[in-house]
Design an enzyme around this catalytic site. Structure first.
Site, mmCIF file in Angstrom:
data_model
loop_
_atom_site.group_PDB
_atom_site.id
_atom_site.type_symbol
_atom_site.label_atom_id
_atom_site.label_comp_id
_atom_site.label_asym_id
_atom_site.label_seq_id
_atom_site.Cartn_x
_atom_site.Cartn_y
_atom_site.Cartn_z
ATOM 1 N N GLY A 184 0.780 -1.228 0.000
ATOM 2 C CA GLY A 184 0.000 0.000 0.000
ATOM 3 C C GLY A 184 0.809 1.274 0.000
ATOM 4 O O GLY A 184 0.237 2.378 -0.064
ATOM 5 N N LYS A 185 2.132 1.180 0.055
ATOM 6 C CA LYS A 185 2.964 2.372 0.101
ATOM 7 C C LYS A 185 2.962 3.099 -1.250
ATOM 8 O O LYS A 185 2.531 2.558 -2.267
ATOM 9 C CB LYS A 185 4.403 1.995 0.495
ATOM 10 N N ASN A 186 3.467 4.326 -1.267
ATOM 11 C CA ASN A 186 3.516 5.107 -2.515
ATOM 12 C C ASN A 186 4.297 4.384 -3.599
ATOM 13 O O ASN A 186 3.997 4.519 -4.783
ATOM 14 C CB ASN A 186 4.137 6.477 -2.256
#
Length: 364
Positions: A184-186
């Site tokens: 879910g990180k950038n």
């Protein structure tokens, strides 16, 4: 329902490239480290404006190895913030060192530099600021304090890929930087992943050894190391995604700008836009004293939300031995009671953004 995050939307937008990269990796059989990981490390070093990048299996491992490379161990103290994901503090604990908390600046949600110096003792060896939600910490005074006291600075940039402070990319400002590639990180892998950045060749050499059982040559173990290697498939995925990270970042910032333009008029406290800082909006966290009621209201109106984070680390049972109590870090505690994360991802359609805004208008 507007999802809080939609990982499938991003995958579908680059499916052909990802599928080809993964298939190529499988055919190469370089399943752990290997050429794809090395190629990604080179791309990420250029992106973070650093000389060295060492891919590891998680962001937590990145923090752990950065601390070990800096010589942090039992009896030492590391200054950090209590308003963060628990991994920041757990990594300090893994080394045998003691986390020492400093309250946050309530505007940025990042560690308050004005409170750091009072927390320094003869046992202090490092400062570990967190670029929370994608907002860079106030690094200039942090670095000045560290240099005065001969302390190492390790940036927790797990949520801040591409964020900038005074024109410098986070991860390049301190002595070491730590990133997570949780999905879910950038910049997200398709599984776990992390990296350490540095401009120090000795730190880089040590981390490369520590991630691979303390060896530079197979079966020759100079250090007591770990199995913290980045998998080849994650390197292949991340290498593809590096082509898009800036476009995705600007898409996040565009979503944030639309929220910023309409929510303050509704009496909603939005994330601070601060001079000389590039916020990359891993999380778009508003503040609301009636958070639970608002979260339920938004859910009932078709909007998913999250809370990052409901209990500051100094009040977590896992770290009860540190002896903290409610009231010790009032700004962190207030933020933990009030923050609510709105849907935020690059593929969030304008119609979905409008649905979020319309629901908040009904609430107000």
């Amino acid at each position: 329902m507007v999802p809080f995050v939609d990982l499938k939307a991003q995958y579908l937008s680059i499916k052909a490239e990802i599928d080809a990269a993964v298939l190529s990796l499988l055919e190469s059989t370089q399943f752990v480290l290997g050429k794809e990981v090395a190629a990604f490390e080179e791309l990420f070093a250029a992106y973070t404006q650093t000389s060295y990048v060492m891919g590891v299996n998680t962001g937590t491992s990145a923090l752990h190895l950065a601390l070990l490379a800096a010589g942090i161990g039992r009896g030492d103290e590391v200054i950090t913030t209590p308003f963060t994901f628990i991994a920041t503090v757990s990594a300090i604990d893994y080394t045998g060192a003691t986390p020492v908390f400093v309250d946050i600046d309530p505007v940025s949600f990042t560690i308050d530099p004005a409170k750091i110096e009072a927390a320094i003792t003869p046992r202090t060896k490092a400062i570990l600021p967190v670029h929370l939600y994608g907002q860079p910490a106030e690094m200039a005074p942090i670095m000045a304090i560290a240099r005065r006291h001969n302390l190492v600075v390790i940036e927790d940039a797990a949520q801040a890929h591409g964020a900038e402070y005074r024109g410098q990319r986070v991860g390049s400002i301190g002595d070491l930087g730590c990133f997570s590639f949780y999905p879910g990180k950038n910049l997200g892998a398709y599984g776990e992943g992390g990296a350490v950045t540095t401009n120090n060749p000795e730190f880089a050499r040590t981390i490369r050894m520590l991630r691979d059982w303390g060896a530079e040559r197979k079966y020759y173990h100079d250090l007591k190391g770990y199995n913290y290697r980045l998998e080849g498939v994650q390197g292949a995925v991340l290498k593809v995604k590096m082509q898009y990270i800036e476009a995705w970042t600007e898409a996040r910032r565009a979503v944030a700008a639309r929220y910023d333009a309409q929510l303050p008029a509704l009496g909603i406290a939005t994330p601070a836009v601060l001079p000389e800082r590039r916020h990359v909006y891993h999380i778009y966290a508003i503040r609301e004293a009636r958070r639970e009621q608002l979260q339920t209201f938004l859910h009932d109106h078709g909007v998913s939300t999250g809370i990052h984070y409901p209990i500051p680390v100094h009040l977590q049972k896992a770290f009860a031995e540190l002896g903290h109590k409610e009231g010790d870090f009032p700004h962190a505690e207030a933020a933990a009671r009030e923050v609510l994360s709105l849907p935020m991802y690059p593929e969030l359609a304008v119609e979905q953004q409008d649905q979020v805004i319309a629901a908040l208008k009904q609430w107000s």
